[in-house]
Scaffold this motif. Sequence first.
Motif, mmCIF file in Angstrom:
data_model
loop_
_atom_site.group_PDB
_atom_site.id
_atom_site.type_symbol
_atom_site.label_atom_id
_atom_site.label_comp_id
_atom_site.label_asym_id
_atom_site.label_seq_id
_atom_site.Cartn_x
_atom_site.Cartn_y
_atom_site.Cartn_z
ATOM 1 N N GLU A 111 90.258 15.651 80.907
ATOM 2 C CA GLU A 111 89.143 14.884 80.354
ATOM 3 C C GLU A 111 89.287 14.736 78.838
ATOM 4 O O GLU A 111 88.978 13.684 78.276
ATOM 5 C CB GLU A 111 87.813 15.570 80.690
ATOM 6 N N GLU A 112 89.754 15.793 78.190
ATOM 7 C CA GLU A 112 89.973 15.746 76.745
ATOM 8 C C GLU A 112 91.012 14.683 76.408
ATOM 9 O O GLU A 112 90.845 13.893 75.463
ATOM 10 C CB GLU A 112 90.433 17.116 76.260
ATOM 11 N N PHE A 113 92.093 14.650 77.198
ATOM 12 C CA PHE A 113 93.138 13.652 76.970
ATOM 13 C C PHE A 113 92.582 12.249 77.206
ATOM 14 O O PHE A 113 92.839 11.323 76.419
ATOM 15 C CB PHE A 113 94.322 13.913 77.887
ATOM 16 N N SER A 114 91.816 12.065 78.283
ATOM 17 C CA SER A 114 91.257 10.751 78.600
ATOM 18 C C SER A 114 90.350 10.268 77.469
ATOM 19 O O SER A 114 90.416 9.105 77.052
ATOM 20 C CB SER A 114 90.469 10.818 79.913
ATOM 21 N N THR A 115 89.515 11.167 76.957
ATOM 22 C CA THR A 115 88.610 10.801 75.869
ATOM 23 C C THR A 115 89.388 10.429 74.608
ATOM 24 O O THR A 115 89.076 9.432 73.939
ATOM 25 C CB THR A 115 87.656 11.972 75.559
ATOM 26 N N ALA A 116 90.422 11.235 74.290
ATOM 27 C CA ALA A 116 91.230 10.967 73.093
ATOM 28 C C ALA A 116 91.956 9.635 73.215
ATOM 29 O O ALA A 116 92.037 8.858 72.246
ATOM 30 C CB ALA A 116 92.227 12.097 72.871
#
Length: 550
Positions: A180-185
């Motif tokens: 999720e962190e990667f998707s948001t970034a």
Amino acid sequence: MLSLRKTTARQREIIEVVFRNGWDYMRILLTGGKADEPKLPTPAVLRNILVDLGPVYIKLGQLLSTRPDLLPASYIDALSTLQAQVPPAPWVEIEATLQQEVKQPLDRVFTSIDPIPVATGSIGQTHKAILADGRQVALKIRRPGINKIVTQDITLIRTLADLVSRTEFGKTYDVVSLAEEFSTALKAEMDFTIEGNYTEELRKNLAKSKWFDPAKLIVPEIYWELTTPTLMVLEWLDGKSLLSADLVLPGAEQLSSIQRREITSLLFRAFIQQFYIDGFFHADPHPGNIFYLTDGRVALIDCGMMGRLDPLTQQILTEMLLAVVDLDAQRCAQLTIELADSSQPVDLARLESDFTRILRKYFNLNLAEINFSQILYEVLQVARSNKLRLPSNLGLYSKAIANLEGVARSFDPEVNLFDEARPLLIDLFRRQLLGNNPLQLLLRTGLDLRSFTLQSPRQIGVILQRLTSETLKWNISIRELQPLRQSINDSANRLSFSIVVGSLIIGAAIISSNARTTELSLLSSVLFGVASFLGLWLVLSILRSGRLRG
């Protein structure tokens, strides 16, 4: 959830890349098989897989390179060198996108646009242009068709993270949150207005400082009247990468050692302010993002990857810096626990031992011989080996320091981060102790003391009343109590079992001594047999537990 058994063209492409590079664990997952614990490929193989999969996965590798708390140092080193080597999109497609975003005839807005990009990346590419009013600008344009690829790949990454999350590794390191962190970034990088806001915030923060001369450091201005989520128009800065600084100096062939030291000092002080004062920092200061301009100024560009640190984390990291300078393993362990998720159990003795081991090799070195970013990576590796989950922004923090120190050492080999930070430490601790406004802190402390003196008598009265009326209750949670309770229960069960076995033997003996009929003799034999069997089972269970002598 998207099923990996129903393979789309993109999934088949990913499977082919994985098969070709020989990652057995991921091959099992992608084909719907059942796998045990994740088995990473070698760093070189993982890097090749990400490169073959394209821009989105290269971005994923770049994100993973900021997480030394998740991956060993060899993987961090391999992934840190990832750069998207993508060919530029055809000018016809870029021109069509530009026309769509500007919503005016291009020749009315621009005097000229160079169709050959000055830089290409996985998300966009940059062209030089001149506005109708004569200002030189850089046009950062999102690559046509990248939206579809990003959407597909994010869906697949989330699906794989969900599969891995069912393993012990996935639960320990929370791979779903990482996905999720990667998707948001990645979504943030797709929207150039977000990068524009980051750039403006950094520009505003660095426009004032008492540690360095803000006139010598510049962040490009954003021209918002033309900027959209797909197009960012910003000030053109005439210069080259810092490591090529000698090539841009007018009338000079080489920078002097004094000039190099002034530039590295400027950069260190600017980043120390970002880390420990502003709490908002450029997280990717690699050589291509630090420019030396023809007018002698230094520029920070490409604010797509930024990090934030809250005041408490800033305070802990400042103390960590001092603890590392003092080679204080015990303090490093305590500060790491403060940074970690408080719900996790911690073996403090082992943590301190690990810090002592990594800091011991620096005992006889002077500060000029110590690589701070290496120590910081080792600190995060210790946290990983002790299964401590640290905030993800610490990965960006450590990556920024590593990149900055690497660039500075290449530009000025004699420079040392500790020497640059030492004069600022006193000011940092003063700020943390008194804040920016000591009078305001004094007034706030006075209000807190007043509130405390007003509430304390009432709270003490309540406690005394409950104590005298025997209604006072204590809620105490002792983590080690449950194993003790289980051990006592096991001992009580074995004691009860032993009593039952003994009773069976005694009963069988009484019946045997007074047996007058065949039935009583048979009953006595059965009781002896059952008692013997249960007694043997009890002895074996004690032997297997290893507690016969305990």
